[in-house]
Design an enzyme around this catalytic site. Structure first.
Site, PDB file in Angstrom:
ATOM      1  N   LYS A 111       9.981  -3.708  -3.558  1.00  0.00           N
ATOM      2  CA  LYS A 111       9.178  -4.056  -2.387  1.00  0.00           C
ATOM      3  C   LYS A 111       7.891  -4.710  -2.881  1.00  0.00           C
ATOM      4  CE  LYS A 111       7.726  -2.107   1.998  1.00  0.00           C
ATOM      5  NZ  LYS A 111       6.440  -2.797   2.074  1.00  0.00           N
ATOM      6  N   GLU A 172       9.034 -12.810   0.855  1.00  0.00           N
ATOM      7  CA  GLU A 172       7.687 -12.324   0.582  1.00  0.00           C
ATOM      8  C   GLU A 172       6.980 -13.349  -0.291  1.00  0.00           C
ATOM      9  OE1 GLU A 172       7.437  -9.376   2.028  1.00  0.00           O
ATOM     10  OE2 GLU A 172       5.458  -8.663   1.378  1.00  0.00           O
ATOM     11  N   LYS A 323      18.858  -0.849   1.234  1.00  0.00           N
ATOM     12  CA  LYS A 323      19.538  -1.325   2.437  1.00  0.00           C
ATOM     13  C   LYS A 323      21.024  -1.004   2.355  1.00  0.00           C
ATOM     14  CE  LYS A 323      16.470  -5.332   3.029  1.00  0.00           C
ATOM     15  NZ  LYS A 323      16.238  -6.725   2.603  1.00  0.00           N
ATOM     16  N   LYS A 347       8.280   4.549  -0.898  1.00  0.00           N
ATOM     17  CA  LYS A 347       6.949   4.179  -1.363  1.00  0.00           C
ATOM     18  C   LYS A 347       6.552   5.052  -2.539  1.00  0.00           C
ATOM     19  CE  LYS A 347       5.289   1.178   1.827  1.00  0.00           C
ATOM     20  NZ  LYS A 347       4.127   1.450   2.644  1.00  0.00           N
ATOM     21  N   CYS A 466     -34.331  21.522  12.273  1.00  0.00           N
ATOM     22  CA  CYS A 466     -33.912  20.891  11.015  1.00  0.00           C
ATOM     23  C   CYS A 466     -33.695  19.398  11.286  1.00  0.00           C
ATOM     24  CB  CYS A 466     -32.620  21.518  10.498  1.00  0.00           C
ATOM     25  SG  CYS A 466     -31.959  20.656   9.065  1.00  0.00           S
TER      26      CYS A 466
END
Length: 721
Positions: A111, A172, A323, A347, A466
């Site tokens: 990927k 890609e 796939k 991943k 404060c």
DNA sequence: CACCCTCGAGTTCA
DNA sequence: CTCGAGGGTG
């Protein structure tokens, strides 16, 4: 002709806005404004510069060199939608996926962390190149084709080849790590900020209006070659030519790997791998790391191998895609609302880096909680430089075994929030020192103590004065999710308190122009005119006065009371007065409120200075009652819905309101009680959890159906009837 | 009492 | 995102 000062000022504002947005998007990998807003600002700037050409300067994004966002993109509707992939992060989740899909041949590939594109070929000729965009519609970047060497404009024919009439090739686009370094060298050499990562560099390079650059060069050429050309015009030509040259050079260095087909008319193929073979034979770049594997064990070996060698590859990868190879089997498995069921992305775990723990400071929150915060040697992780990481509380420091001066492991949880995992014990040299939680408040010097025995959180108990708590409360009340008062942020809160204009939040709504004028922060010029920020603040305070009661309740910063609880109180009691008058037993009857919170509420109202805040707010005109709103139909009654990721047509708060106004419950975490999980792009662990628990997942379109037509229609939309 | 769920609070980067 | 802590259930 002189330029109006207002135009000059607006021009500067726009330049900053656009440049900042670009930097956040490309250099820091964190978009801060919507594409629509970006286009709006950019367009306004273009118009302004057209009207006043003298304003055009080198820092203007309209003049800037490639590698950054472009103005308007032509939109391109993908003939077949480009899907996203579901993710898994470990073997357990991967096994669950294998169990769901059953036995197949699996095609495995890397990927690539790049930019997804769709290339449309008609009869073998490249017709359109577009980015993925939303998946349905992307940006048409065909204009850059001429300069892209990575993609064939014409498919190569072998004997007897008949190309399909329409063919969509998915792939890609990326920079190799070597090219990325080179590009960044060039970028910094011309004085611009480096890209955060190769993916952004690729996106920036492809998504630029190269045609505008070509036009700019043509224009400059014409002027420089004109009879009256001067040296300035020649210089301008050189500049524009250089920019064009750099842009085209960057484009030519982009790489491409194709990994799928969309529409393919006129031919049939049996498997994904056959498709790749065919694409390859036509001259398209495929990866030689693709493998078809026959068993789960082999797939895991592939995943492991590339996990170990992920840094030996010439480009960034963030995982492996698996796939189902057979297209017939893919068809059988089909799609969910957003992703194919026949593919999954494995991943790799987020990167862990090592850095030095320099110091641990402590912060004081609006409720007085003391939070230790690690300062580390700045280090680049997952695209940004980290300098700080929260440690939550003192026990965390001990539990993690951290010593000051330690080398530590650090990662980004969910790829966003820095988290220190623990020390690298082997690297200690004896100089490390233990961290001690302070015993006094670093802001006001009060003694620190847990609120209750056995509490892990230390608190500064000086709630009333404060400075850190006062500031925190003001900031909180002004924030988007509470009273949404623009002009009341960190700086304004600090100025109001430090310049002693208000003593606490009680004085806020009675602020006037005269009072604000006493503070340097709210005036400008020698005669101390009221500045814009002051006018904004006053106007916003006025608007805030009529906001819903639950927001005011949250604005009071009562312990344990956030929006859901405040809304429950409002529903039950309809006015702040009635809540203040209610005995603890009565309050504890409300769902979500037990004895502890009930008593904490009554004690809060018993405090004199708290009652005074409410008095002052009322006197200033704040409406602390809930008018009964006629409620519409309640199609979501009884449903718990979680929204995660980003939506196009809703903000997160907006989505919640749509849900509650229809009788549903908007929750923040997915559990088995969750009825629907609405998932937008950028969703993380909640989506994973939803898949794990088998909860129905809706995309934005499905969410709209749920809102308008109810749960049955939404399920039908998913094909679940 | 053990567990699960929800909420609150603080949070990193520019 | 993560931890702590309160609420509610079995």
């Amino acid at each position: 002709m002189s330029i109006p000062a207002a135009a000059r000022k607006r021009r500067d504002e726009l330049v900053d806005l656009v440049n900042e947005a670009r930097a956040n998007y490309y250099q820091h990998d964190k978009p801060t404004i919507s594409d629509a807003d970006y286009d709006k600002y950019f367009q306004e700037l273009v118009e302004l510069e057209t009207k006043h050409p003298e304003l055009v300067a080198g820092d203007s994004p309209t003049q800037s060199v490639g590698g950054e966002a472009s103005d308007e993109f032509g939109e391109f509707e993908h003939p077949t939608r480009m899907w996203s992939l579901d993710n898994v992060f470990d073997y357990e989740e991967l096994d669950a996926w294998f169990a769901r899909v059953g036995n197949h041949n699996f095609l495995c590939e890397l990927k690539i962390d790049g930019l997804a594109i769709n290339a449309v070929y008609r009869n073998g000729v490249l017709e359109t190149l577009a980015t993925r965009g939303s998946g349905a519609v992307g940006e048409n970047v065909t204009a850059s084709l001429e300069y892209l060497t990575c993609i064939p404009k014409q498919l190569t024919a072998s004997k007897g080849t008949k190309f399909p009439e329409l063919l969509e090739v998915r792939g890609e686009v990326y920079f190799s790590l070597a090219e990325f370094d080179q590009i960044n060298l060039e970028v910094t050499a011309t004085g611009r900020t480096a890209f955060a990562n190769p993916r952004n560099a690729a996106a920036g390079t492809l998504r630029q209006r190269i045609d505008n650059r070509v036009a700019a060069v043509a224009e400059a050429t014409k002027r420089a070659e004109g009879k009256t050309a001067d040296s300035k015009q020649v210089a301008s030509l050189t500049k524009h030519s250089d920019e064009l040259q750099r842009a085209t050079s960057a484009l030519s260095r982009l790489g491409l790997i194709v990994h799928g087909i969309g529409t393919h008319e006129g031919f049939e193929i049996p498997t994904q791998s056959h498709a790749y073979e065919l694409l390859k034979s036509w001259g398209l770049p495929t990866s030689d790391r693709v493998k078809v594997l026959k068993s789960v064990a082999e797939v895991k070996k592939y995943v492991e191998h590339h996990g170990e060698h992920r840094h030996d590859i010439e480009h960034d990868i963030d995982g492996v895609v698996i796939k189902v190879d057979s297209l017939a089997e893919q068809d059988e498995l089909g799609f969910t609302a957003r992703a194919p069921r026949w593919a999954i992305a494995y991943k790799y775990p987020p990167t862990v880096v090592r850095t030095r723990l320099l110091d641990i400071g402590v912060q004081v929150g609006r409720t007085g909680r003391i939070t230790p915060r690690a300062a580390v040697e700045p280090v680049l992780v997952a695209g940004s430089t980290v300098s700080f990481a929260t440690l939550h509380n003192g026990y965390e420091v001990v539990r993690k075994g951290l010593l000051l001066g330690d080398m530590v492991f650090l990662r980004k949880a969910g790829d966003v929030i820095p988290e220190i995992l623990g020390p690298v014990v082997e690297l200690r040299d004896g100089s490390e020192r233990e961290f001690q939680m302070p015993t006094k408040c670093p802001e006001c010097g009060s003694k620190l103590a847990p609120e209750k025995e056995d509490d892990k959180d230390l608190r500064c108990l000086n709630t009333r004065s404060c400075p850190a708590q006062l500031r925190g409360r003001l900031e909180h009340l002004g924030s988007r999710s509470i009273l949404d008062i623009e002009g009341l942020g960190e700086k304004a809160a600090r100025a109001l308190l430090e310049d002693k204009i208000i003593s606490d939040e009680g004085d806020l709504f009675s602020l006037t122009a005269e009072i604000l004028q006493q503070s340097d922060f709210f005036v400008k010029g020698a005669n101390r005119e009221l500045a814009e920020n002051a006018k904004l603040l006053l106007a916003q305070l006025e608007i805030a006065k009529t906001k819903p009661l639950w927001r005011f309740i949250c604005a009071l910063s009562m312990r344990h009371i956030g929006p859901p609880t405040a809304q429950a109180l409002t529903r039950e009691f309809t006015s702040l007065e009635r809540i203040a008058a209610a005995p603890a037993e009565k309050l504890a009857q409300i769902e979500g409120i037990g004895q502890t919170i009930a008593e904490s509420i009554t004690q809060w109202f018993a405090e004199d200075w708290h009652a005074e805040i409410i008095e002052k707010w009322k006197r200033a005109g704040c409406v602390l009652e809930q008018e009964l709103v006629e409620s519409g139909p309640q199609p979501l009654a009884g449903l718990t819905i979680v929204v995660t990721g980003t939506m196009v047509d809703f903000t997160r708060d907006g989505a919640s309101e749509e849900i509650t106004s229809r009788g549903g419950k908007a929750s923040g975490s997915v559990s088995k009680n969750t009825d629907f999980v609405v998932v937008g792009p950028g969703a993380g662990s909640k989506e994973t959890k939803a898949i794990e628990l088998g909860r129905p997942i809706l995309d934005e379109a499905g969410f709209k159906i749920l809102l308008s037509d109810g749960p049955a229609a939404a399920l039908a939309h998913l094909g679940l009837a």
